[in-house]
Design a protein around this motif. Structure first.
Motif, PDB file in Angstrom:
ATOM      1  N   LEU A  76       0.821  -1.210   0.000  1.00 48.73           N
ATOM      2  CA  LEU A  76       0.000   0.000   0.000  1.00 48.73           C
ATOM      3  C   LEU A  76       0.856   1.262   0.000  1.00 48.73           C
ATOM      4  O   LEU A  76       0.527   2.255  -0.661  1.00 48.73           O
ATOM      5  N   GLN A  77       1.969   1.227   0.726  1.00 51.68           N
ATOM      6  CA  GLN A  77       2.870   2.379   0.730  1.00 51.68           C
ATOM      7  C   GLN A  77       3.485   2.589  -0.654  1.00 51.68           C
ATOM      8  O   GLN A  77       3.604   3.726  -1.119  1.00 51.68           O
ATOM      9  N   ASN A  78       3.842   1.495  -1.311  1.00 46.77           N
ATOM     10  CA  ASN A  78       4.370   1.596  -2.675  1.00 46.77           C
ATOM     11  C   ASN A  78       3.317   2.129  -3.635  1.00 46.77           C
ATOM     12  O   ASN A  78       3.608   2.948  -4.511  1.00 46.77           O
ATOM     13  N   GLN A  79       2.090   1.667  -3.458  1.00 50.87           N
ATOM     14  CA  GLN A  79       0.990   2.141  -4.304  1.00 50.87           C
ATOM     15  C   GLN A  79       0.748   3.633  -4.072  1.00 50.87           C
ATOM     16  O   GLN A  79       0.553   4.397  -5.021  1.00 50.87           O
ATOM     17  N   LYS A  80       0.778   4.065  -2.847  1.00 48.32           N
ATOM     18  CA  LYS A  80       0.607   5.485  -2.517  1.00 48.32           C
ATOM     19  C   LYS A  80       1.703   6.316  -3.172  1.00 48.32           C
ATOM     20  O   LYS A  80       1.434   7.368  -3.764  1.00 48.32           O
ATOM     21  N   LYS A  81       2.935   5.836  -3.057  1.00 43.48           N
ATOM     22  CA  LYS A  81       4.071   6.544  -3.662  1.00 43.48           C
ATOM     23  C   LYS A  81       3.878   6.660  -5.179  1.00 43.48           C
ATOM     24  O   LYS A  81       4.103   7.716  -5.767  1.00 43.48           O
ATOM     25  N   TYR A  82       3.424   5.571  -5.809  1.00 43.67           N
ATOM     26  CA  TYR A  82       3.182   5.574  -7.247  1.00 43.67           C
ATOM     27  C   TYR A  82       2.105   6.595  -7.607  1.00 43.67           C
ATOM     28  O   TYR A  82       2.270   7.389  -8.535  1.00 43.67           O
ATOM     29  N   PHE A  83       0.998   6.589  -6.873  1.00 41.28           N
ATOM     30  CA  PHE A  83      -0.088   7.525  -7.170  1.00 41.28           C
ATOM     31  C   PHE A  83       0.342   8.967  -6.973  1.00 41.28           C
ATOM     32  O   PHE A  83      -0.035   9.861  -7.735  1.00 41.28           O
ATOM     33  N   GLN A  84       1.140   9.226  -5.953  1.00 48.42           N
ATOM     34  CA  GLN A  84       1.623  10.594  -5.730  1.00 48.42           C
ATOM     35  C   GLN A  84       2.535  11.033  -6.869  1.00 48.42           C
ATOM     36  O   GLN A  84       2.487  12.187  -7.301  1.00 48.42           O
TER      37      GLN A  84
END
Length: 89
Positions: A76-84
């Protein structure tokens, strides 16, 4: 029994509480603990094989669940970083 001891001593608070009364600090902040003092300290553990097996099984399940949740958190943290990153490109 080893699983129970590992789980107990993997918590820094438990280690500190267990060792605090027997630690002797030296002049250069060196810490020494005698084997005799370490082995004198009591730790309440299950007494029957049945209890040991049940507690070990429970602790193994908790560790597995924790590992799974940590994996989900990392994803989820990686996904958040990607979306940002996508928001600002």
């Amino acid at each position: 029994m080893a699983n129970i001891l590992h789980f107990y001593f993997s918590n820094p608070i438990n280690v500190q509480n267990y060792l605090q009364s027997m630690i002797q600090k030296g002049a250069k902040n060196t810490i020494s603990i005698t084997n005799q003092n370490f082995l004198k300290k009591k730790l309440y553990l299950p007494t029957t094989e049945k209890e040991v097996k049940k507690i070990s099984s429970l602790l193994s399940t908790v560790e597995s669940k924790k590992a799974l949740e940590m994996n989900i958190l990392e994803r989820l943290q990686n996904q958040k970083k990607y979306f940002q990153q996508q928001m600002f490109t």
